[in-house]
Design a protein around this motif. Structure first.
Motif, PDB file in Angstrom:
ATOM      1  N   ARG A 140      14.251  15.366  45.915  1.00  0.00           N
ATOM      2  CA  ARG A 140      15.195  16.540  46.266  1.00  0.00           C
ATOM      3  C   ARG A 140      16.553  16.021  47.055  1.00  0.00           C
ATOM      4  N   ARG A 141      16.351  14.891  47.973  1.00  0.00           N
ATOM      5  CA  ARG A 141      17.360  14.354  48.850  1.00  0.00           C
ATOM      6  C   ARG A 141      18.239  13.429  47.838  1.00  0.00           C
ATOM      7  N   CYS A 142      17.932  13.027  46.828  1.00  0.00           N
ATOM      8  CA  CYS A 142      18.766  12.452  45.937  1.00  0.00           C
ATOM      9  C   CYS A 142      19.752  13.368  45.077  1.00  0.00           C
ATOM     10  N   GLY A 143      18.974  14.505  44.520  1.00  0.00           N
ATOM     11  CA  GLY A 143      20.050  15.335  44.340  1.00  0.00           C
ATOM     12  C   GLY A 143      21.146  16.089  45.017  1.00  0.00           C
ATOM     13  N   GLU A 144      20.675  16.047  46.435  1.00  0.00           N
ATOM     14  CA  GLU A 144      21.813  16.523  47.459  1.00  0.00           C
ATOM     15  C   GLU A 144      22.907  15.311  47.575  1.00  0.00           C
ATOM     16  N   LEU A 145      22.409  14.281  47.220  1.00  0.00           N
ATOM     17  CA  LEU A 145      23.519  13.094  47.203  1.00  0.00           C
ATOM     18  C   LEU A 145      24.574  13.075  46.180  1.00  0.00           C
ATOM     19  N   LEU A 146      23.802  13.455  45.009  1.00  0.00           N
ATOM     20  CA  LEU A 146      24.583  13.437  43.721  1.00  0.00           C
ATOM     21  C   LEU A 146      25.641  14.864  43.802  1.00  0.00           C
ATOM     22  N   ARG A 147      25.078  15.935  44.387  1.00  0.00           N
ATOM     23  CA  ARG A 147      26.041  17.107  44.687  1.00  0.00           C
ATOM     24  C   ARG A 147      27.326  16.969  45.639  1.00  0.00           C
ATOM     25  N   ALA A 148      26.950  15.902  46.632  1.00  0.00           N
ATOM     26  CA  ALA A 148      27.688  15.684  47.605  1.00  0.00           C
ATOM     27  C   ALA A 148      28.952  14.677  47.045  1.00  0.00           C
ATOM     28  N   ALA A 149      28.400  14.045  45.949  1.00  0.00           N
ATOM     29  CA  ALA A 149      29.501  13.223  45.235  1.00  0.00           C
ATOM     30  C   ALA A 149      30.341  14.071  44.303  1.00  0.00           C
ATOM     31  N   GLY A 150      29.918  15.259  43.979  1.00  0.00           N
ATOM     32  CA  GLY A 150      30.821  16.076  43.288  1.00  0.00           C
ATOM     33  C   GLY A 150      30.072  16.403  41.809  1.00  0.00           C
TER      34      GLY A 150
END
Length: 227
Positions: free
Chosen positions: A180-190
């Protein structure tokens, strides 16, 4: 009639998912991907007739063969390891869950550009660190997320992970929360990375509690796989 108990099994699974979704409190919608690998095309047809709209296969060739035998307009998911030389056979797939390396990402992006339509993919992450599983190491996801922004043949829809077989509940939660945290990183990158593919027949309830939006279920729906 093969798989005649599928509707009842599916109803039980949907109830379990709803209870887990309420316990988890993430508020997400959850889609069941019926994993039809090693079952015949009759399992795919039974899934459609039971109200399922998404099916998952591990191998490209097995899926392509079934696609030709099943008329129902299902969404096909590739959930198993993908060799780079098979990317040109992906046209019939709705979503590739198993983009597990930068080299594969480049090959998929190249195909997306060549066909004139980006491929929808999930970034596979190896949260548990098991040597037998592929996927990006979570520590590399932030840098890779930035690099993937430049690959115009891909649309990164989210993350996929697999937990260790027979893991205890604490380990499962650690793995699923890490994804789930990895998904948050992807969203933060756009990236439009809202999907979280995790949870199988033995652990899907905990996966849903931890935010899964896609659960990959086979034996809990169809019974024991053919030998």
């Amino acid at each position: 009639m093969p798989f005649q108990d599928l509707p009842a099994r599916l109803a039980d699974v949907r109830e379990s998912i709803e209870r887990a979704r309420q316990r988890g409190g993430h508020g997400q919608a959850v889609t069941i991907v019926a994993v039809t690998k090693t079952y015949g095309p009759d399992a795919v047809t039974a899934a459609w007739q039971a109200g399922l709209r998404d099916v998952g296969e591990n191998r490209v060739q097995e899926a392509v063969t079934k696609m030709a035998q099943v008329e129902a307009p299902l969404r096909w998911h590739l959930i198993g390891h993908l060799q780079r030389n098979k990317v040109k056979q992906l046209d019939g797939f709705h979503l590739v869950h198993s983009m597990d390396s930068a080299r594969l990402a480049d090959a998929l992006a190249g195909y997306g550009v060549a066909r004139g339509r980006p491929l929808d993919v999930l970034v596979q992450v190896n949260v548990s660190g098991e040597g037998t599983k592929g996927g990006y190491v979570p520590a590399t996801v932030e840098a890779e997320a930035a690099r993937l922004r430049g690959l115009h043949g891909l649309t990164v829809r989210g993350v996929m992970t697999m937990a260790p077989f027979d893991a205890d509940a604490t380990t499962l939660r650690t793995v699923f929360a890490g994804a789930r945290r990895c998904g948050e990183l992807l969203r933060a990158a756009g990236h439009p990375a809202t999907e979280l593919s995790m949870g199988m027949s033995g652990d899907y309830e905990i996966a849903v509690e931890e935010g899964a939006t896609l659960v990959r279920l086979g034996t809990v729906l169809f019974g024991a796989r053919p030998a």
